[in-house]
Design an enzyme around this catalytic site. Structure first.
Site, short mmCIF file in Angstrom:
data_model
loop_
_atom_site.label_atom_id
_atom_site.label_comp_id
_atom_site.label_asym_id
_atom_site.label_seq_id
_atom_site.Cartn_x
_atom_site.Cartn_y
_atom_site.Cartn_z
N LYS A 1 3.95 -0.52 19.38
CA LYS A 1 4.39 0.38 20.44
C LYS A 1 3.88 -0.08 21.80
CE LYS A 1 2.60 4.12 18.64
NZ LYS A 1 1.78 3.51 17.58
N GLU B 1 -1.03 4.31 4.22
CA GLU B 1 -2.39 4.38 4.80
C GLU B 1 -2.82 5.83 5.05
OE1 GLU B 1 -3.02 4.02 8.98
OE2 GLU B 1 -1.03 3.21 9.34
N1 PSU Z 1 -0.07 3.11 15.17
C1 PSU Z 1 0.54 4.31 14.94
N2 PSU Z 1 -0.11 5.25 14.23
C2 PSU Z 1 -1.35 5.03 13.73
C3 PSU Z 1 -1.95 3.75 13.93
C4 PSU Z 1 -1.29 2.83 14.66
O1 PSU Z 1 1.64 4.53 15.38
O2 PSU Z 1 -1.90 5.94 13.11
C5 PSU Z 1 -3.28 3.45 13.30
C6 PSU Z 1 -3.10 2.48 12.12
O3 PSU Z 1 -3.96 2.90 11.07
C7 PSU Z 1 -3.56 1.17 12.68
C8 PSU Z 1 -4.66 1.62 13.61
O4 PSU Z 1 -4.04 0.27 11.71
O5 PSU Z 1 -4.13 2.79 14.22
C9 PSU Z 1 -4.99 0.57 14.64
O6 PSU Z 1 -6.17 0.93 15.29
P1 PSU Z 1 -6.86 -0.13 16.29
O7 PSU Z 1 -5.92 -0.21 17.46
O8 PSU Z 1 -8.17 0.52 16.63
O9 PSU Z 1 -7.00 -1.41 15.55
#
Ligand code: PSU
Ligand code: MN
Length: 300
Positions: free
Chosen positions: A155, A21
């Protein structure tokens, strides 16, 4: 959609390909460590016998298999939109730059014909979601898009228990890699059990194969514990997370800005230690993802 020649050829020849990603680059880590990490992840995937395909959107066009120069640009360019499923049509129509989250990366990977996707952590059910309804689009995507995700577990910025409940409701198998307990990203374990403890990459490939044979749409979530030497003490990291969440609430940060804020705040509060852990767990996942993809090409 632009698929790089290398990735196109690999898919055509049934070689293992692993999607990556771009939100983790543009919104998950600071420059220049984000770019270093993204390039190292690609290298690790190659060293383990698969082809990497980093995914993002440039001027409204999805790119599957970015060049190192494009990765560099995603690392330092300001104002790249963080895209989940809902954002895609706008970013395409308005010819914007978009960094893809887990949900958007899964969608584009599936369209390109890629089965496996490696990242650090996925989005989940946020703490307080019973009031805010803040549940990441990643979870619904796992239930309907045929791409399997290798991560280090949800996390503790999230509500891990509610995240697991939601994944159960949505029919997403949560598999531990050599672990009975669900890893929690910065730490190797949590109080929660995984659905199944897989002992090797082949076992995971077989589960994915069964899912496809029986048309059980959606992905599986493989949770790979961070290597011991990079894991952080649970009480230490949780106190930093609590502090980061408190500051986020005081600042009134909501919606899609929460996860990027928390990640960068935790880096700051740990003097960069959490970033070191984050990079190393992604590399660890890259290796596992490549090995699973390799096994899968042999049995599918
Ligand atoms: N968790 C991480 N690093 C990240 C993300 C999540 O440790 O960069 C990013 C991923 O792209 C995930 C997004 O899909 O955050 C989730 O965002 P939200 O909580 O707004 O759905
Ligand atoms: Mn959200």
């Amino acid at each position: 959609m632009k698929i790089s020649e290398e990735v196109k050829e690999a898919i055509r020849l049934n070689k293992p390909v692993v999607a990556l990603e771009s939100t983790i680059i543009s919104h998950g880590m600071p420059y220049p460590r984000n770019v270093e990490c993204a390039l190292l992840v690609e290298k690790t995937i190659r060293e383990n016998g698969a082809i990497p395909a980093t995914i993002g959107i440039i001027e409204g066009e999805p790119i599957v298999g970015m060049s190192p120069e494009e990765i560099e640009e995603f690392g330092k360019r300001k104002g790249i939109a963080k895209c989940s499923r809902r954002d895609l049509p706008i970013v395409f129509a308005k010819k914007m730059w978009g960094a893809t989250t887990v949900s958007a990366t899964m969608i584009l990977a599936e369209k390109a014909g890629i089965e496996f996707f490696v990242t650090g952590g996925i989005g989940g059910v946020h703490r307080g979601a019973t009031q805010t309804f803040d549940i990441s689009a990643d979870l619904d995507e796992l239930s309907k898009t045929n791409v399997s995700v290798i991560c280090a577990g949800p996390k503790a910025i999230l509500d891990i228990g509610l995240t697991l409940e939601y994944l159960e409701t949505k029919g997403v198998p949560v598999i531990g890699y050599n672990s009975d307990k669900l890893p929690a990203f910065y730490t190797r374990t949590s109080e929660f059990n995984v659905l199944f403890n897989a002992k090797n990459p082949l076992e995971i490939a077989q589960i994915v194969k069964s899912k496809r044979e029986y048309d059980l749409e959606g992905g599986i979530l493989v949770c790979n514990p961070v290597p011991e030497e990079f894991s952080l003490p649970e009480e230490y990291i949780n106190s930093k997370i609590d502090q980061a969440i408190k500051e986020m609430n005081e600042k009134g940060i909501i919606g899609k800005d929460q996860t990027p804020f928390l990640l960068s705040k935790i880096v700051e509060l740990t003097d960069g230690e959490s970033l070191n852990t984050n990079i190393n767990l992604v590399l660890n996942n890259a290796k596992l993802g490549a090995l699973i993809a390799k096994e899968y090409t042999k049995i599918k």
